[in-house]
Design an enzyme around this catalytic site. Structure first.
Site, PDB file in Angstrom:
ATOM      1  N   LYS A 187     -64.748   1.778  67.956  1.00  0.00           N
ATOM      2  CA  LYS A 187     -63.513   1.750  68.747  1.00  0.00           C
ATOM      3  C   LYS A 187     -62.584   2.902  68.370  1.00  0.00           C
ATOM      4  CE  LYS A 187     -63.592  -3.253  69.468  1.00  0.00           C
ATOM      5  NZ  LYS A 187     -62.939  -4.549  69.187  1.00  0.00           N
TER       6      LYS A 187
ATOM      7  N   SER B 270     -61.321  -9.410  71.462  1.00  0.00           N
ATOM      8  CA  SER B 270     -60.528  -8.321  70.887  1.00  0.00           C
ATOM      9  C   SER B 270     -59.551  -7.701  71.878  1.00  0.00           C
ATOM     10  CB  SER B 270     -61.453  -7.234  70.348  1.00  0.00           C
ATOM     11  OG  SER B 270     -62.248  -6.698  71.375  1.00  0.00           O
TER      12      SER B 270
ATOM     13  N   GLY C 241     -76.305   1.690  65.757  1.00  0.00           N
ATOM     14  CA  GLY C 241     -75.403   2.600  66.451  1.00  0.00           C
ATOM     15  C   GLY C 241     -75.765   2.704  67.914  1.00  0.00           C
TER      16      GLY C 241
ATOM     17  N   PRO D 201     -76.864   4.369  71.638  1.00  0.00           N
ATOM     18  CA  PRO D 201     -77.995   5.237  71.981  1.00  0.00           C
ATOM     19  C   PRO D 201     -77.608   6.716  71.884  1.00  0.00           C
ATOM     20  CG  PRO D 201     -77.709   3.505  73.627  1.00  0.00           C
ATOM     21  CD  PRO D 201     -76.508   3.461  72.748  1.00  0.00           C
ATOM     22  N   GLY D 202     -78.583   7.529  71.480  1.00  0.00           N
ATOM     23  CA  GLY D 202     -78.404   8.972  71.493  1.00  0.00           C
ATOM     24  C   GLY D 202     -77.741   9.568  70.273  1.00  0.00           C
ATOM     25  N   VAL D 203     -77.548   8.785  69.206  1.00  0.00           N
ATOM     26  CA  VAL D 203     -76.896   9.344  68.011  1.00  0.00           C
ATOM     27  C   VAL D 203     -77.918   9.819  66.980  1.00  0.00           C
ATOM     28  CG1 VAL D 203     -74.813   7.984  68.316  1.00  0.00           C
ATOM     29  CG2 VAL D 203     -76.685   7.048  66.952  1.00  0.00           C
TER      30      VAL D 203
END
Length: 801
Positions: A725, A682, A357, A359-361
């Site tokens: 997204k 994408s 995941g 950063p910071g989660v």
């Protein structure tokens, strides 16, 4: 004394060549004569007047010297003692008499002779000569005292010499210097010049002798210190024996006790006892003894059998995880499943979980929370930038300063064989000439192999199968496939607005207020204010920047409370005064600035920092049919833009337009924030949409975001990063999300908040996309003719209706 017939033209002195000595006048020395021509010369001298000519060879290695190999200046010496030895050699004692210059060498029947001319010393008898003589005598006294190879008796004989020339010759004769230098002194007739040379030579020798003396003292001190330590050790052992204690200084018995207490494996016990016997036979001061001692200490300090008891109360573990982290339901569910299986089976090899995941989660803190919840020790190793394989497997004991790898070091630190082991930033491993750390981790992170993990330092197997390994990464495409195959990937997509608000209220605000030292009752911040802070001051997947902004507010509040004289002063942070504490808002309320726009589409990107919005801009201008791409687009993204253009040109061929129409315009595609590199396929759907919008002059709905790879036929292919997204789309204010048909299976894995607030539409082709994103239905005839006339003016022939 010279021979009385020396002035006769045919008179010659018997000559003896010298290999490694220069004889000066006033010098007495003994020599061995072994070469037959020299023996014959000595015998001839004994038969006549015992006067012998001695000359030094230029090259001592020559056995049969000729006149070319002899110096031109020598010394006439008188034979004082003659002794014939049993082996045929002769020992004689010579007393130097006079310097002579060899005028002619004469080959006799069985020896060499020479005619000579006496050389007189030039003595000007000046004050300078007297001063130099005294200086040389003083230097020589110091030289004899510092050089033990020169006997002290020389100084006594020096005191009885009154002639300055004899003094200089005596000093030169006793100096331990090269023969070439001595020969130069012998050939120097000017006494003042000879004394200057001696003064310089003595000064240099004294400097060298002082350095040698300092080195001798240092070496002697070190040797004495080592001898003293050995003596003290032996004395302590003797005292121990007198007291009835072991002569092994208790170290051997203590190590055996540690080995028994360690309860290590049979293989390790066999190795450690062998090393213990080696240590017993070594000297305590041997360098190898320290290496062996450290090795035994490392083996005995490892947790071979120590375990912590798991907390298998599932409800209690659930409460602990909920108290430490908000949300993350999938991660918590996986931990509870693992503990449930352990509770039912009683045994389970440690799983390898990889949290992926932005950063910071909370990936790292989640690992610590899991350890606390199940009652295990927690250790963490950061792998970011690790390049040396020895960091994982350790160094072999043959290297100086060798240590175990970080896996063994952390297990030793934990003190148990079943801790929670966090391998942080596993996606940032590197490799170079020192090896590949990712390959070394293959054994560690394989449940079928890590029961016999081998560290280079230990040289015995250690069981790490009971360790619960947790790894973290920002992206998975940089992890080697073989390593990724051994891990169970659990994605943390990033926090939504309501999750960030809950995290701030439950964790961040109490933590910062405690750190800044004020009562929570004196600081009030509403949910609406937190919402404003999150939307206008931070845009991220995690909560690190949010915590920084809260800390910034707390610092200002702490200052205000410290300066206030009111005891009941309460600071309230509202939407109106938020800018006073944090300054001007950094972002607008929504990333979508306008409801609709021509030539602009909303795409989605996935980076290491999470999901992001991409604003694709397309504009047309008169030109030569060129495609201009800006915004630091990577190779894959540039190819997507070319494919999108080919798709749009294919659609334009269906219209009644001139064949050279597209060759008269330039198409410029730009992705804002040009300083940030962008790549990936994408964005193909968004670029195609922006191109169709610009070419047909039809606005695009800005509240619709899209993602997917486009083929030349307009088919949409699936892509990755759907979770990240979709969260970014919801955070940006998007209402409808278009996903490729191949990603329909991923919708069930999206967060509930995303599925509730976003209308997700599955599309399989560009025709379906255009129906949802364009503000009105595309008319391939009328709209195109209108665009041609408006853009190119009246000069372009319009097609018939």
């Amino acid at each position: 004394m010279l021979h009385e017939d020396m002035d006769e033209p045919d008179f010659a002195y018997p000559l003896v060549p010298l290999r490694d000595v220069v004889i000066f006048p006033s010098m007495t020395t003994g020599i061995l004569v072994g070469r037959q021509p020299s023996v014959n010369a000595v015998e001839r001298s004994i038969e006549t007047d015992k006067i012998l000519l001695v000359v030094t060879q230029r090259d001592p290695a020559v056995d049969d010297p000729t006149s070319e190999n002899l110096y031109r200046v020598g010394t006439l010496a008188k034979i004082g003692l003659f002794l014939r030895l049993p082996d045929g050699t002769i020992k004689i004692v010579l007393e130097g008499e006079t310097r002579v210059l060899i005028q002619e060498y004469i080959e006799m029947d069985n020896f060499l002779a020479a005619r000579v001319q006496p050389l007189e010393t030039i003595d000007r008898n000046t004050r300078e000569t007297e001063a130099l003589s005294r200086r040389v005598e003083s230097f020589f006294n110091d030289y004899v005292r510092m050089n033990h190879r020169v006997p002290n008796e020389v100084l006594i004989s020096l005191q009885s010499i009154e002639d300055r020339s004899s003094l200089a010759d005596t000093v030169a004769a006793h100096l331990i210097i090269r023969n070439e230098v001595k020969q130069e002194l012998l050939e120097t007739l000017d006494l003042e010049e000879r004394l200057i040379m001696l003064s310089r030579i003595l000064d240099e020798e004294l400097q060298i002798l002082k350095v040698e003396k300092d080195l001798d003292e240092k070496v002697s001190n070190q040797v004495q210190k080592s001898q003293r330590e050995i003596f003290l050790h032996e004395k302590i052992k003797a005292i121990k024996r007198e007291l009835g204690q072991s002569d092994e200084f208790d170290e051997y018995r203590e190590m055996r006790r540690k080995i028994r207490k360690a309860r290590m494996s049979k293989e390790a016990k066999k190795v450690v006892y062998r090393e213990l016997e080696r240590l017993r036979m070594m000297s305590p001061m041997a360098p190898e003894a320290t290496v062996v001692r450290n090795y035994i200490d490392t083996l005995t300090s490892l947790p071979w059998y120590k375990r912590t008891k798991d907390n298998l109360d599932i409800e209690q573990v659930m409460k602990k995880l909920d108290a430490d982290h908000y949300g993350l339901e999938k991660v918590k569910e996986r931990v509870l499943e693992f503990l449930s299986v352990v509770k039912l089976t009683g045994n389970l090899k440690g799983p390898i979980i990889c949290f992926v995941g932005p950063p910071g989660v909370g990936k790292t803190s989640l690992g610590r929370s899991i350890a606390d919840a199940i009652g295990r020790k927690f250790v963490r190793v950061s792998l970011g930038g690790t390049r040396d394989e020895a960091e994982i497997r350790g160094h072999r004991r043959t290297y100086i300063g060798s240590i175990p790898g970080r896996i063994i070091q952390m297990l030793r630190k934990a003190g148990t064989r079943n801790p929670v082991f966090l391998l942080d930033e596993i996606d940032k491993l590197s490799s170079d000439f020192r090896g590949d750390p990712a390959s070394a981790l293959l054994e560690v992170l394989d449940p079928e192999q890590n029961k016999h993990f081998s560290d280079n330092y230990l040289e015995v197997d250690f069981d790490v199968s009971e360790v619960m390994f947790i790894t973290t990464a920002n992206v998975i495409y940089t992890i080697p496939p073989a390593l990724k195959d051994r891990m169970e990937i659990i994605r943390l997509p990033g926090y939504l607005l309501h999750e960030k608000i809950a995290i701030a209220q439950r964790f961040l605000l109490p933590k910062q207020m405690k750190q800044h030292g004020f009562d929570p009752d004196k600081f009030k911040i509403s949910t609406a204010t937190l919402t404003e802070m999150i939307q206008r001051y931070t845009r991220e997947s995690g909560v690190r920047n949010l915590e920084r902004e809260i800390a910034s507010i707390c610092r200002k509040v702490a200052k205000k409370l410290a300066m206030s004289t009111k005891k009941d002063h309460v600071v309230r942070i509202t939407k109106k005064n938020l800018s006073i504490y944090l300054g001007v808002p950094k972002f607008s309320e929504s990333e979508i600035d306008e409801p609709q726009s021509t030539g602009m589409a909303t795409g989605l990107a996935w980076t290491e920092a999470g999901g992001e919005i991409l604003n694709i801009e397309v504009t047309l201008m008169p030109g030569k049919g060129e495609l201009i791409l800006t915004g630091q687009l990577g190779d894959v993204m540039q190819e997507s833009a070319k494919i999108a253009l080919s798709y749009a040109r294919n659609k334009c061929m269906l219209l009644p337009l001139p064949n050279d129409f597209l060759s008269t315009i330039d198409i410029h595609v730009h992705v804002p924030e040009g300083a940030i590199p962008k790549d990936g396929p994408s964005a193909g759907v968004a670029i195609s949409t922006a191109l169709i919008s610009a070419l047909f002059d039809i606005p695009v709905r800005r509240d619709v975001a899209m993602t997917g790879e486009v083929t030349l036929r307009g088919k949409i292919l699936p892509i990755g990063g759907i979770n990240e997204k979709s969260v970014a789309a919801l955070r940006a204010g998007v209402r409808k999300l278009l996903l490729p048909r191949g990603n329909e299976k991923n919708i069930k894995e999206l967060p509930e908040e995303v599925r509730k607030n976003l209308k997700i539409v599955i599309v399989g082709s560009m025709d379906e996309v255009l129906v949802h994103v364009l503000t009105k239905k595309l008319d391939w005839g009328v709209e195109r003719r209108r665009r041609v006339g408006g853009f190119f003016g009246e000069g372009v022939q319009k097609p018939a209706n």
